[in-house]
Design a protein around this motif. Structure first.
Motif, PDB file in Angstrom:
ATOM      1  N   SER A  66      59.658  24.719  73.463  1.00  0.00           N
ATOM      2  CA  SER A  66      61.010  25.218  73.250  1.00  0.00           C
ATOM      3  C   SER A  66      61.049  26.749  73.221  1.00  0.00           C
ATOM      4  CB  SER A  66      61.562  24.671  71.936  1.00  0.00           C
ATOM      5  OG  SER A  66      62.833  25.214  71.702  1.00  0.00           O
ATOM      6  N   ILE A  67      62.202  27.287  73.560  1.00  0.00           N
ATOM      7  CA  ILE A  67      62.363  28.742  73.547  1.00  0.00           C
ATOM      8  C   ILE A  67      62.302  29.296  72.118  1.00  0.00           C
ATOM      9  CG2 ILE A  67      63.606  29.043  75.720  1.00  0.00           C
ATOM     10  CD1 ILE A  67      66.232  28.875  74.184  1.00  0.00           C
ATOM     11  N   MET A  68      62.515  28.443  71.136  1.00  0.00           N
ATOM     12  CA  MET A  68      62.384  28.891  69.750  1.00  0.00           C
ATOM     13  C   MET A  68      61.716  27.779  68.957  1.00  0.00           C
ATOM     14  SD  MET A  68      65.357  29.917  67.098  1.00  0.00           S
ATOM     15  CE  MET A  68      65.572  31.651  66.818  1.00  0.00           C
ATOM     16  N   ASP A  69      60.614  28.124  68.283  1.00  0.00           N
ATOM     17  CA  ASP A  69      59.849  27.101  67.579  1.00  0.00           C
ATOM     18  C   ASP A  69      60.713  26.312  66.607  1.00  0.00           C
ATOM     19  OD1 ASP A  69      57.552  27.547  68.870  1.00  0.00           O
ATOM     20  OD2 ASP A  69      56.744  28.980  67.397  1.00  0.00           O
ATOM     21  N   SER A  70      60.330  25.070  66.433  1.00  0.00           N
ATOM     22  CA  SER A  70      61.091  24.206  65.548  1.00  0.00           C
ATOM     23  C   SER A  70      60.171  23.085  65.082  1.00  0.00           C
ATOM     24  CB  SER A  70      62.285  23.634  66.314  1.00  0.00           C
ATOM     25  OG  SER A  70      62.830  22.551  65.612  1.00  0.00           O
TER      26      SER A  70
END
Lengths: 208, 528
Positions: B372-376
């Motif tokens: 993902s473009i931003m960790d989660s």
């Protein structure tokens, strides 16, 4: 799969037009038969609660809604099927010859995880009619050549073998759901849209 | 596919013939069928949805070469009183679809000598699974790649229509997990709900109060706003409200999906639409349909079929036949099919009815990435509303995990769209550069692109259609650049009510259990 909440089996019925797909479904779920065949109007899917191996399951049987007539079933129809029922008319040899195409079409569109083990069931319908054009032997040979598909000779009109056939269908669908680690059934948080939610947002903008 | 029994002959008399299976055509088809009209619904493609369709990876890779041959028409079948209008069969031309693979069939990390355990660990952190091109192709069927991706507002007109018409029973949705924006050269989560706002550590407590107050004040003072800001921008309104730069960014570019030039009332409308949709089905206002946006037209077609429409894909559709002052029939193959009304996708509309204007396009990029473009912590469905930048239009980025059933596990499918300025690659390159990397050894934490594709989707609205007073032809515009299908729903309803002003638009369809199964009706083939 002890954590599974409720077992829902999606079964789809395929085969040429007027082999009796809707009638079979209607006979099984509603125990009704109509000769006055009105090109599948209003037939969408029917549900029936069945008990398979002491387990209560809901079988959802999907009709083609007539979209098979010009080979125009969209890929959405095939999504997440647990069993595919193929139907031909024992008095119409062409409907038997189409079976390979319907089976291939299913495997291409539904792309099940293990195509060679996906449960199909074959129904030779209209055994109450004469003259018979496809012998039981011929149908059984075809089934053997396709990894031993179970075969039933049915009459939707007389209710012959319909119950037994669908019980087998439920059984095989359930086995498929249990054996295949079917990703789609493990998706959490799928949303079914209903209007039980309050119709208007108002100040209710808090997501809890 | 070869079927032994082919019902080649279409029935030849209908109330409505619908040509094309885009979303608007499909909604109209369902609505007409639902009120008992006989409908023939055809498409020259062998799949549903036209430019709103979704494809698996293999079919998607072949799109470029699947251009339609133009069909020759046999004029011999026309009478003297008839005029023929060939439909525009340049239909399914996606211009210049490009495909680039950033992975090969050989994995150099593993074929080379593994001399550094350190490097291996990093590689594993960056990408849990090593994908080869063939691996992705083997999973082709797991991909559902939208040509025109759409998210739906939970209380938007489309979702309300699905529910009120009972078409919702065919579909399953996922909630968009988070809405992001690009702010000060970094990705930021847009605070959606009250709890989001209070959990957000990028805005101060005072800002939080101001923001909450702003949201609740939108319903008040409407008359004053209309009077004072009728010709002013939303940005101007927000600035006058003394909101901080932070807050203006969130509200303007993300929550209201607006630009600097969006007018105040439109901006307020968009903001309210966003707020209204919160908390109905999930944390954000947006829903995405499982298996991709391409299933949505099919659901309306299914309802249409359930109520008796005849469906035929892959048809050689030649054109419309005009007699006196209205269209009488359509020529499909060698059959002349009569109908009272004709519904046609704009991309098929005979040139005669189109004013010559410059075509507009959506620039599209499709990417398969490794994370993902931003960790989660979980696998999020992410909507990034990327604001306009210098000479670039705002971009909509939709990142789908495997949970959306649009890509295999351990991959992400990313859609980027914007209104076209130059060409897709150029229009999106700033966004792509900021979000992704192409370099496998890159040790930063951006997602790695495995595969990318660029193409353009034509978005002609129907304002350039001139029907010359022919009142039984109805033209459906193609895809638009809205986030959702709100315009499509209102267009479909408008055209349907033009056709059948006294009828109800998609009343609730009965559940299967409510259908009467007696055989009382006369035997009849509905299509004859």
């Amino acid at each position: 799969m002890a954590h599974r909440k409720k077992v829902l089996l999606k079964v789809i019925i395929l085969g040429d037009s007027s082999v009796g797909k809707t009638s079979l479904m209607n006979q099984y779920v509603n125990r009704k038969f109509s000769n006055q065949y009105k090109a599948t109007i209003g037939a969408d899917f029917l549900t029936k609660e069945v008990t398979v191996d002491d387990k209560n399951v809901t079988m959802q049987i999907w009709d083609t809604a007539g979209q098979e007539r010009f080979q125009s079933l969209g890929v959405a129809f095939y999504r997440g099927a647990d069993c595919c029922v193929l139907v031909f008319d024992v008095t119409a040899p062409n409907t038997f010859k189409s079976l390979d195409s319907w089976r291939d079409e299913f495997l291409i569109q539904a792309s099940p995880r293990e195509p060679e083990n996906f449960p199909f069931v074959l129904l030779g319908n209209k055994v109450d009619l004469e003259p018979r054009a496809v012998s039981a032997k011929r149908a059984q040979l075809w089934c053997q050549s396709k990894n031993n598909i179970p075969y039933f000779e049915t009459s939707a009109k007389e209710g012959l073998n319909v119950e037994q056939a669908f019980l087998q269908i439920a059984k095989n669908a359930l086995a498929q759901q249990n054996s295949a680690v079917d990703l789609y059934n493990e998706f959490p948080d799928q949303i079914k849209l209903t209007n039980t939610q309050k119709p208007s947002g108002g100040g209710d903008s808090c997501a809890c | 596919m070869h079927f032994e029994i082919m019902d080649y002959e279409l029935p030849t008399n209908f109330d409505v013939v619908v040509v094309g299976t885009g979303i608007i055509e499909s909604i109209i088809s369902a609505a007409a069928s639902r009120i008992g009209k006989t409908v023939l619904h055809v498409d020259s493609n062998n799949f549903y949805g036209g430019l709103s369709s979704s494809f698996n990876l293999e079919s998607f890779l072949k799109l470029n070469i699947e251009k339609r041959k133009s069909i020759c028409m046999e004029h011999s079948s026309l009478n003297d009183t008839e005029t023929f209008f060939p439909i525009n069969n340049s239909d399914f031309t996606l211009d210049e679809v490009t495909h680039q693979w950033n992975i090969t069939n050989k994995n150099k990390n593993y074929s080379d000598e593994e001399n550094s355990a350190q490097e291996d660990i990093i590689a594993k952190e960056i990408c849990a699974k090593k994908w080869l091109k063939d691996d992705l192709l083997k999973e082709s069927r797991k991909f559902n790649i939208d040509l025109t991706p759409k998210v739906q507002y939970a209380r938007g007109d489309f979702i309300e229509l699905l529910i009120s018409s009972n078409i919702a029973r065919y579909s399953e949705y996922r909630s968009i997990t988070r809405v992001l924006t690009w702010f000060n050269n970094t990705l930021e989560v847009v605070p959606c709900s009250r709890s989001d706002i209070f959990a957000n550590n990028k805005i101060s407590i005072i800002e939080k109060r101001i923001l909450m107050k702003f949201f609740t004040s939108l319903d008040d003072n409407e008359d004053l706003i209309i009077k004072d800001y009728a010709s002013k921008t939303y940005k101007c309104f927000l600035t006058d409200k003394k909101l901080s730069k932070n807050l203006i960014h969130y509200i303007l570019y993300a929550i209201s999906n607006s630009t600097d030039s969006t007018l105040c009332l439109e901006g307020i409308g968009n903001t309210k639409k966003f707020l209204k949709s919160l908390g109905r089905f999930g944390k954000t206002p947006f829903l995405y349909s499982m298996f991709g946006s391409g299933d949505l037209p099919q659901e309306f077609c299914r309802l249409s079929a359930v109520f008796g429409s005849v469906f035929a894909l892959d048809q050689p559709i030649h054109g419309l036949i005009l007699e006196e002052n209205s269209f009488k029939s359509i020529l499909i193959g060698k059959q002349k099919i009569k109908a009272k009304n004709f519904v046609l996708g704009l991309n098929l509309t005979p040139d005669f009815f189109l004013n010559k204007v410059k075509k507009k396009f959506i620039s599209r990029g499709v990417f398969i990435t490794n994370k993902s473009i931003m960790d989660s912590d979980n696998e999020p469905l992410t909507l990034l509303l990327y604001p306009a930048e210098n000479d670039k239009n705002p971009c909509t980025v939709l990142e789908l995990p495997w949970l959306s059933s649009c890509c295999p596990k351990d991959t992400y499918l990313v859609h980027i769209s914007c209104n076209q300025i130059n060409n897709p690659e150029d229009d999106l390159k700033h966004c792509v550069k900021n979000l992704f990397t192409l370099n496998e050894d890159f040790k930063a934490f951006k997602p790695l692109i495995f595969y990318s594709s660029y193409f353009s989707i034509p978005t002609n609205s129907d304002e350039n259609v001139n029907l010359h007073d022919f009142n039984n032809l109805f033209i459906c515009p193609g895809p638009d650049s809205e986030l959702d299908f709100v315009t499509a729903v209102s267009k479909a309803k408008e055209l349907f009510l033009k056709m059948y002003p006294d009828d109800e638009f998609l009343p609730r369809a009965p559940d299967p259990e409510e259908i009467k199964w007696d055989g009382d009706e006369e035997p009849s083939d509905i299509a004859q």
